[in-house]
Scaffold this motif. Structure first.
Motif, PDB file in Angstrom:
ATOM      1  N   LEU A 140     -12.793  -4.510   5.688  1.00 26.86           N
ATOM      2  CA  LEU A 140     -11.752  -5.166   4.899  1.00 26.86           C
ATOM      3  C   LEU A 140     -11.389  -4.324   3.682  1.00 26.86           C
ATOM      4  O   LEU A 140     -10.213  -4.101   3.387  1.00 26.86           O
ATOM      5  CB  LEU A 140     -12.238  -6.556   4.475  1.00 26.86           C
ATOM      6  CG  LEU A 140     -11.245  -7.361   3.651  1.00 26.86           C
ATOM      7  CD1 LEU A 140     -10.044  -7.715   4.502  1.00 26.86           C
ATOM      8  CD2 LEU A 140     -11.895  -8.619   3.111  1.00 26.86           C
ATOM      9  N   PHE A 141     -12.427  -3.812   2.982  1.00 32.15           N
ATOM     10  CA  PHE A 141     -12.159  -2.946   1.843  1.00 32.15           C
ATOM     11  C   PHE A 141     -11.438  -1.678   2.298  1.00 32.15           C
ATOM     12  O   PHE A 141     -10.526  -1.201   1.645  1.00 32.15           O
ATOM     13  CB  PHE A 141     -13.463  -2.582   1.116  1.00 32.15           C
ATOM     14  CG  PHE A 141     -13.854  -3.583   0.081  1.00 32.15           C
ATOM     15  CD1 PHE A 141     -13.412  -3.446  -1.219  1.00 32.15           C
ATOM     16  CD2 PHE A 141     -14.645  -4.667   0.398  1.00 32.15           C
ATOM     17  CE1 PHE A 141     -13.749  -4.382  -2.187  1.00 32.15           C
ATOM     18  CE2 PHE A 141     -14.996  -5.616  -0.551  1.00 32.15           C
ATOM     19  CZ  PHE A 141     -14.548  -5.468  -1.846  1.00 32.15           C
ATOM     20  N   PHE A 183       2.986   6.376  -6.874  1.00 22.54           N
ATOM     21  CA  PHE A 183       1.975   7.308  -7.377  1.00 22.54           C
ATOM     22  C   PHE A 183       2.507   8.736  -7.355  1.00 22.54           C
ATOM     23  O   PHE A 183       2.241   9.545  -8.236  1.00 22.54           O
ATOM     24  CB  PHE A 183       0.701   7.190  -6.526  1.00 22.54           C
ATOM     25  CG  PHE A 183      -0.385   8.142  -6.922  1.00 22.54           C
ATOM     26  CD1 PHE A 183      -1.025   8.015  -8.142  1.00 22.54           C
ATOM     27  CD2 PHE A 183      -0.761   9.169  -6.081  1.00 22.54           C
ATOM     28  CE1 PHE A 183      -2.027   8.895  -8.512  1.00 22.54           C
ATOM     29  CE2 PHE A 183      -1.766  10.061  -6.441  1.00 22.54           C
ATOM     30  CZ  PHE A 183      -2.399   9.914  -7.662  1.00 22.54           C
ATOM     31  N   ILE A 189      -3.761  -6.734  -1.731  1.00 24.79           N
ATOM     32  CA  ILE A 189      -3.652  -6.412  -0.316  1.00 24.79           C
ATOM     33  C   ILE A 189      -4.720  -7.139   0.486  1.00 24.79           C
ATOM     34  O   ILE A 189      -4.479  -7.637   1.578  1.00 24.79           O
ATOM     35  CB  ILE A 189      -3.739  -4.890  -0.106  1.00 24.79           C
ATOM     36  CG1 ILE A 189      -2.536  -4.240  -0.767  1.00 24.79           C
ATOM     37  CG2 ILE A 189      -3.777  -4.543   1.365  1.00 24.79           C
ATOM     38  CD1 ILE A 189      -2.574  -2.765  -0.777  1.00 24.79           C
ATOM     39  N   MET A 190      -5.918  -7.244  -0.107  1.00 21.77           N
ATOM     40  CA  MET A 190      -6.979  -7.951   0.571  1.00 21.77           C
ATOM     41  C   MET A 190      -6.577  -9.400   0.824  1.00 21.77           C
ATOM     42  O   MET A 190      -6.814  -9.951   1.900  1.00 21.77           O
ATOM     43  CB  MET A 190      -8.245  -7.885  -0.277  1.00 21.77           C
ATOM     44  CG  MET A 190      -9.506  -8.009   0.518  1.00 21.77           C
ATOM     45  SD  MET A 190     -10.895  -7.888  -0.581  1.00 21.77           S
ATOM     46  CE  MET A 190     -11.335  -6.201  -0.356  1.00 21.77           C
ATOM     47  N   LEU A 227       0.833  -1.208   0.000  1.00 18.72           N
ATOM     48  CA  LEU A 227       0.000   0.000   0.000  1.00 18.72           C
ATOM     49  C   LEU A 227       0.871   1.263   0.000  1.00 18.72           C
ATOM     50  O   LEU A 227       0.648   2.202  -0.767  1.00 18.72           O
ATOM     51  CB  LEU A 227      -0.880  -0.023   1.250  1.00 18.72           C
ATOM     52  CG  LEU A 227      -2.184   0.751   1.265  1.00 18.72           C
ATOM     53  CD1 LEU A 227      -3.085   0.255   0.163  1.00 18.72           C
ATOM     54  CD2 LEU A 227      -2.876   0.590   2.609  1.00 18.72           C
ATOM     55  N   VAL A 242      -9.372  -1.164   4.770  1.00 19.33           N
ATOM     56  CA  VAL A 242      -7.936  -1.289   5.067  1.00 19.33           C
ATOM     57  C   VAL A 242      -7.138  -1.745   3.856  1.00 19.33           C
ATOM     58  O   VAL A 242      -5.917  -1.654   3.860  1.00 19.33           O
ATOM     59  CB  VAL A 242      -7.641  -2.242   6.258  1.00 19.33           C
ATOM     60  CG1 VAL A 242      -8.153  -1.675   7.553  1.00 19.33           C
ATOM     61  CG2 VAL A 242      -8.187  -3.617   6.007  1.00 19.33           C
ATOM     62  N   SER A 243      -7.810  -2.230   2.826  1.00 13.74           N
ATOM     63  CA  SER A 243      -7.070  -2.757   1.679  1.00 13.74           C
ATOM     64  C   SER A 243      -7.002  -1.807   0.490  1.00 13.74           C
ATOM     65  O   SER A 243      -6.282  -2.068  -0.458  1.00 13.74           O
ATOM     66  CB  SER A 243      -7.696  -4.074   1.203  1.00 13.74           C
ATOM     67  OG  SER A 243      -7.859  -4.964   2.280  1.00 13.74           O
ATOM     68  N   THR A 244      -7.777  -0.732   0.502  1.00 13.73           N
ATOM     69  CA  THR A 244      -7.809   0.154  -0.659  1.00 13.73           C
ATOM     70  C   THR A 244      -6.886   1.341  -0.439  1.00 13.73           C
ATOM     71  O   THR A 244      -6.931   1.971   0.616  1.00 13.73           O
ATOM     72  CB  THR A 244      -9.242   0.677  -0.883  1.00 13.73           C
ATOM     73  OG1 THR A 244     -10.148  -0.380  -0.634  1.00 13.73           O
ATOM     74  CG2 THR A 244      -9.424   1.181  -2.283  1.00 13.73           C
ATOM     75  N   PRO A 245      -6.052   1.655  -1.426  1.00 10.99           N
ATOM     76  CA  PRO A 245      -5.204   2.842  -1.274  1.00 10.99           C
ATOM     77  C   PRO A 245      -6.057   4.102  -1.191  1.00 10.99           C
ATOM     78  O   PRO A 245      -6.983   4.263  -1.985  1.00 10.99           O
ATOM     79  CB  PRO A 245      -4.358   2.861  -2.550  1.00 10.99           C
ATOM     80  CG  PRO A 245      -4.554   1.550  -3.199  1.00 10.99           C
ATOM     81  CD  PRO A 245      -5.835   0.979  -2.710  1.00 10.99           C
ATOM     82  N   PHE A 276      -5.469   7.155  -1.962  1.00 12.48           N
ATOM     83  CA  PHE A 276      -5.437   8.048  -3.133  1.00 12.48           C
ATOM     84  C   PHE A 276      -6.297   7.505  -4.258  1.00 12.48           C
ATOM     85  O   PHE A 276      -6.868   8.264  -5.034  1.00 12.48           O
ATOM     86  CB  PHE A 276      -4.001   8.297  -3.595  1.00 12.48           C
ATOM     87  CG  PHE A 276      -3.256   7.071  -4.038  1.00 12.48           C
ATOM     88  CD1 PHE A 276      -2.549   6.316  -3.127  1.00 12.48           C
ATOM     89  CD2 PHE A 276      -3.241   6.695  -5.373  1.00 12.48           C
ATOM     90  CE1 PHE A 276      -1.847   5.194  -3.539  1.00 12.48           C
ATOM     91  CE2 PHE A 276      -2.531   5.577  -5.783  1.00 12.48           C
ATOM     92  CZ  PHE A 276      -1.839   4.824  -4.863  1.00 12.48           C
ATOM     93  N   TRP A 277      -6.407   6.171  -4.315  1.00 16.61           N
ATOM     94  CA  TRP A 277      -7.271   5.587  -5.348  1.00 16.61           C
ATOM     95  C   TRP A 277      -8.733   5.841  -5.025  1.00 16.61           C
ATOM     96  O   TRP A 277      -9.530   6.137  -5.917  1.00 16.61           O
ATOM     97  CB  TRP A 277      -6.989   4.092  -5.489  1.00 16.61           C
ATOM     98  CG  TRP A 277      -7.648   3.469  -6.663  1.00 16.61           C
ATOM     99  CD1 TRP A 277      -7.422   3.765  -7.977  1.00 16.61           C
ATOM    100  CD2 TRP A 277      -8.664   2.470  -6.648  1.00 16.61           C
ATOM    101  NE1 TRP A 277      -8.227   2.996  -8.777  1.00 16.61           N
ATOM    102  CE2 TRP A 277      -8.997   2.182  -7.998  1.00 16.61           C
ATOM    103  CE3 TRP A 277      -9.322   1.768  -5.642  1.00 16.61           C
ATOM    104  CZ2 TRP A 277      -9.951   1.237  -8.345  1.00 16.61           C
ATOM    105  CZ3 TRP A 277     -10.267   0.827  -6.000  1.00 16.61           C
ATOM    106  CH2 TRP A 277     -10.586   0.562  -7.338  1.00 16.61           C
ATOM    107  N   ASN A 333      -4.197  -9.475   3.694  1.00 22.65           N
ATOM    108  CA  ASN A 333      -4.886  -9.159   4.946  1.00 22.65           C
ATOM    109  C   ASN A 333      -5.723 -10.328   5.448  1.00 22.65           C
ATOM    110  O   ASN A 333      -5.698 -10.653   6.635  1.00 22.65           O
ATOM    111  CB  ASN A 333      -5.786  -7.932   4.773  1.00 22.65           C
ATOM    112  CG  ASN A 333      -5.002  -6.646   4.821  1.00 22.65           C
ATOM    113  OD1 ASN A 333      -3.853  -6.632   5.276  1.00 22.65           O
ATOM    114  ND2 ASN A 333      -5.592  -5.576   4.345  1.00 22.65           N
ATOM    115  N   LEU A 341      -5.944  -3.439  -4.673  1.00 26.35           N
ATOM    116  CA  LEU A 341      -6.981  -3.786  -3.697  1.00 26.35           C
ATOM    117  C   LEU A 341      -7.051  -5.301  -3.473  1.00 26.35           C
ATOM    118  O   LEU A 341      -7.035  -5.773  -2.337  1.00 26.35           O
ATOM    119  CB  LEU A 341      -8.322  -3.232  -4.204  1.00 26.35           C
ATOM    120  CG  LEU A 341      -9.592  -3.655  -3.486  1.00 26.35           C
ATOM    121  CD1 LEU A 341      -9.568  -3.197  -2.054  1.00 26.35           C
ATOM    122  CD2 LEU A 341     -10.804  -3.067  -4.189  1.00 26.35           C
ATOM    123  N   LEU A 365      -0.945   4.215 -11.987  1.00 26.58           N
ATOM    124  CA  LEU A 365      -1.979   5.153 -11.513  1.00 26.58           C
ATOM    125  C   LEU A 365      -1.501   6.589 -11.668  1.00 26.58           C
ATOM    126  O   LEU A 365      -2.284   7.497 -11.957  1.00 26.58           O
ATOM    127  CB  LEU A 365      -2.310   4.869 -10.043  1.00 26.58           C
ATOM    128  CG  LEU A 365      -3.249   3.694  -9.798  1.00 26.58           C
ATOM    129  CD1 LEU A 365      -3.387   3.416  -8.316  1.00 26.58           C
ATOM    130  CD2 LEU A 365      -4.622   3.979 -10.395  1.00 26.58           C
TER     131      LEU A 365
END
Lengths: 331, 332
Positions: free
Chosen positions: B140-141, A270, A311-312, A263, B143-146, B148-149, A315, A308, A286
């Motif tokens: 979950l989403f 970026f 990383i998911m 991340l 903590v996993s999504t950047p 800035f995105w 996690n 996404l 990106l």
């Protein structure tokens, strides 16, 4: 809190065979958990893709300079060289994905502004993310283990000096520290290897803290006393007894940490301080597509989804291992 | 009295950390290859004497440790040095930019707290029911999504496609609007909120996700506590049990997490400011890095580090205020 309870599982087992049983037990418990299993699948797919592309892009090197006739990309005809910019007239830039009216099956996710196949770039991008995640976590793990083990084992002034200096690194927000470190160390021309080292160093403190708290309890064990009494040297005690017996909770943390590093490096790329063009990297893609947001939004969607999902996966797997090691959480 | 002693204790304890931050930043900035004077000249050939004069003027001819002591002496008086590239005091440059960053981070926190606590409680109350599963997926989403995105996607949806919210910049609430009537202020406030909404959500989502998970675990633990059992045995209505008896003890860890998460929020602000064109400290840092303006880079890093340390102290003190069992750390 949870770390302490994990340690009971970790060092309660004591002997070598029981420890092995402990690992096997952990793995089987992780596989029982549906969400953790899905996390494992995702991680396996991403690892496979990155290994595959790494071998593929190095194949000509492996065959001693001869340009090899066979590449994996040929076996999977949808993939192209992710770095080669096609000459004008060969491929159109900014093509939409296949399900769009103007899309074509030759470029399932469309093409980037330079006309490169986007699916290939996304697939090859896994390599960068995975190596960043694994290598920077390893750097953090190695540095943190050494510092934490030494601090915890010796205690007193050594502990104070080491842990205080580690806390100072912790006091600067990681992303800021990493940007500054990466740019300054590279003398203003950042690249991915500097980013990996920077992220690794920035995460030494957290690993050091976890290891230290484990070591503090392991240190008091009888077998350490026995080793010391029989004249085993300090570094051997630390290396052979202390570290192996305080490692389990750190492994959980490391799995979760891989997601965090991916991340952070995506953010770094970026901003332009991570991977540099033409390397296919999700964060870098990106950055480029940010300038083409209005003309082709798909270019911004795919790399984000790739980050996404990856990383998911890490996690979910990390959570699963944590639950398996920590019987106190009963969800 | 107890709080005062605790506050002083925490402040004294943080001094070595603050000094450490300046030391690390200073070493980093001076480790960097490239001579600042040469950077200023952009490779032009000039007289040796002139180079020496400039070096003397900025104290660059002195040994490293003396330069550090001079820098520290300035820092204590609030002098962060002089930006060679922009020819302005670093302090003034930062004062212009610190407001938007604090506004952004604070509003992201407000968003995160306001959304995460009710959702976390709901998930704990309806444990293993659909509401709980949904909240797990959202977390979950999150903590996993950047971040800035998320920002980019929000811009695409709300600014580009729907055209309802602005995609860049902030309107500062501390500026006086052109129309100073009541409605002028109202319109100004509306404008502030409109500009703040997207960056706030983008930056706050990660915080929301982490806080929600902690809130859920804490509430589950709290609901299993002896005091809750007792309250239920006395026949206290379930709503009241939740609001009065279970809620308060569950909030203590949240406060600590809020303080520690300030670190990720400040880092994330750099990215969000970049995506939304907000003229805050994060953008200033990126500009300073592009200009290789070491004084400015040092100043910003130190200030961001200080904000984090002070934030943690504030949360520690409020923790001590709420929980009377907190000691001064003397037993540690």
């Amino acid at each position: 809190m949870s770390i302490e309870s994990q340690s009971e599982v970790g060092d309660g087992s004591g002997g070598g065979t029981e420890n092995q049983y402990g690992w096997r037990y952990t793995i089987s418990k992780v596989l029982e958990d549906t969400t953790a299993r899905w996390g494992l699948y995702v991680v396996c797919v991403v690892l496979f893709i990155s290994a595959y592309t790494a071998i593929d892009s190095n194949l000509s090197v492996i065959t001693f300079g001869r340009v090899s006739d066979f590449t994996f990309a040929e076996a999977l005809p949808l993939l192209e060289d992710p770095e080669r910019i096609p000459p004008p007239g060969e491929t159109d830039g900014n093509q939409p994905p296949v399900f769009h009216a103007d899309g074509s099956i030759t470029h399932p996710l469309g093409t980037d502004p330079d006309g490169r196949d986007y699916l290939s770039r996304i697939v090859y991008g896994a390599q960068v993310s995975v190596s960043v995640g694994i290598f920077s976590t390893l750097i953090g793990l190695l540095g943190g283990t050494i510092i934490g083990a030494v601090a915890g084992y010796y205690g007193g002034i050594v502990d104070d000096i080491l842990m205080r200096s580690v806390e100072i690194v912790y006091a600067i927000p990681p992303l800021v520290l990493i940007i500054v470190f990466t740019v300054l160390i590279s003398g203003g021309s950042p690249d991915i290897q500097f980013a990996i080292v920077g992220v690794g160093i920035a995460f030494i403190p957290v690993f050091a803290r976890i290891i230290r708290s484990e070591v503090l309890s392991v240190r008091e064990m009888d077998y350490i006393e026995a080793a010391r009494a029989s004249g085993v040297k300090d570094y051997n005690i630390i290396l052979r007894h202390i570290i192996p017996n305080s490692f389990a909770p750190v492994m959980v943390y490391a799995t979760l940490q891989i997601g965090v590093t991916i991340l952070i490096v995506a953010g770094l790329s970026f901003l332009g301080y991570g991977a540099q063009p033409p390397t296919p990297d999700w964060g870098e893609m990106l950055r480029v597509s940010h300038g083409h947001m209005l003309s082709n939004i798909w270019l911004s969607i795919w790399p984000g989804l790739a980050i996404l999902i990856t990383i998911m996966g890490f996690n979910l797997l990390g959570d699963g291992i944590q639950d398996a090691l920590d019987p106190q959480i009963d969800d | 009295m107890r709080l005062l002693r605790y506050t002083i204790y925490r402040l004294v304890q943080s001094i070595p950390v603050l000094i450490g931050i300046t030391l690390i930043t200073f070493i980093l900035a001076n480790l960097a290859p490239g001579d600042p004077v040469q950077l200023m000249l952009h490779g032009q050939e000039v007289d040796e004497d002139l180079v020496r004069t400039v070096e003397e003027r900025y104290g660059l001819d002195q040994p490293l440790h003396e330069r550090y002591l001079n820098y520290m002496a300035g820092l204590v008086q609030g002098d962060f040095g002089h930006s060679i590239h922009r020819d302005r005091p670093v302090r003034d440059l930062m004062l212009d930019r610190i407001g938007p960053t604090l506004l952004l981070v604070l509003s992201a926190y407000v968003f995160a707290i306001v959304t995460s606590i009710p959702l976390g409680i709901l998930a704990a109350k309806r444990r293993n029911e659909p509401a709980d599963h949904i909240s797990r997926i959202v977390a979950l989403f999150g903590v996993s999504t950047p971040s800035f995105w998320i920002g980019i996607m929000l811009i695409v949806i709300f600014s580009v496609t729907l055209g309802v919210l602005p995609s860049s910049g902030l309107v500062y609430p501390w500026r006086t609007p052109a129309d100073t009537s009541f409605f002028g202020y109202l319109a100004h406030f509306y404008d502030v909120l409109r500009h703040l909404l997207l960056p706030m959500i983008a930056l706050g989502t990660l915080q929301m996700a982490t806080l929600m998970r902690v809130e859920r675990t804490q509430m589950i633990n709290s609901l299993q506590g002896e005091y809750v059992k007792l309250a239920r045995a006395y026949g206290v209505p379930e709503r009241r049990v939740l609001r009065k008896h279970a809620f308060k003890p569950a909030q203590l860890p949240i406060i600590t997490i809020i303080g520690l998460n300030l670190s990720t929020a400040l880092g994330g602000a750099v990215l969000i400011e970049y995506v939304f064109n907000i003229n805050g400290m994060g953008r200033l840092l990126i500009e300073a890095i592009q200009e290789l303006d070491y004084q400015l880079i040092m100043g910003i890093t130190i200030v961001i580090g200080f904000i984090f340390v002070i934030g943690v102290i504030i949360t520690d003190i409020s923790y001590a205020y709420i929980d009377p069992r907190v000691t001064y750390g003397e037993e540690e």
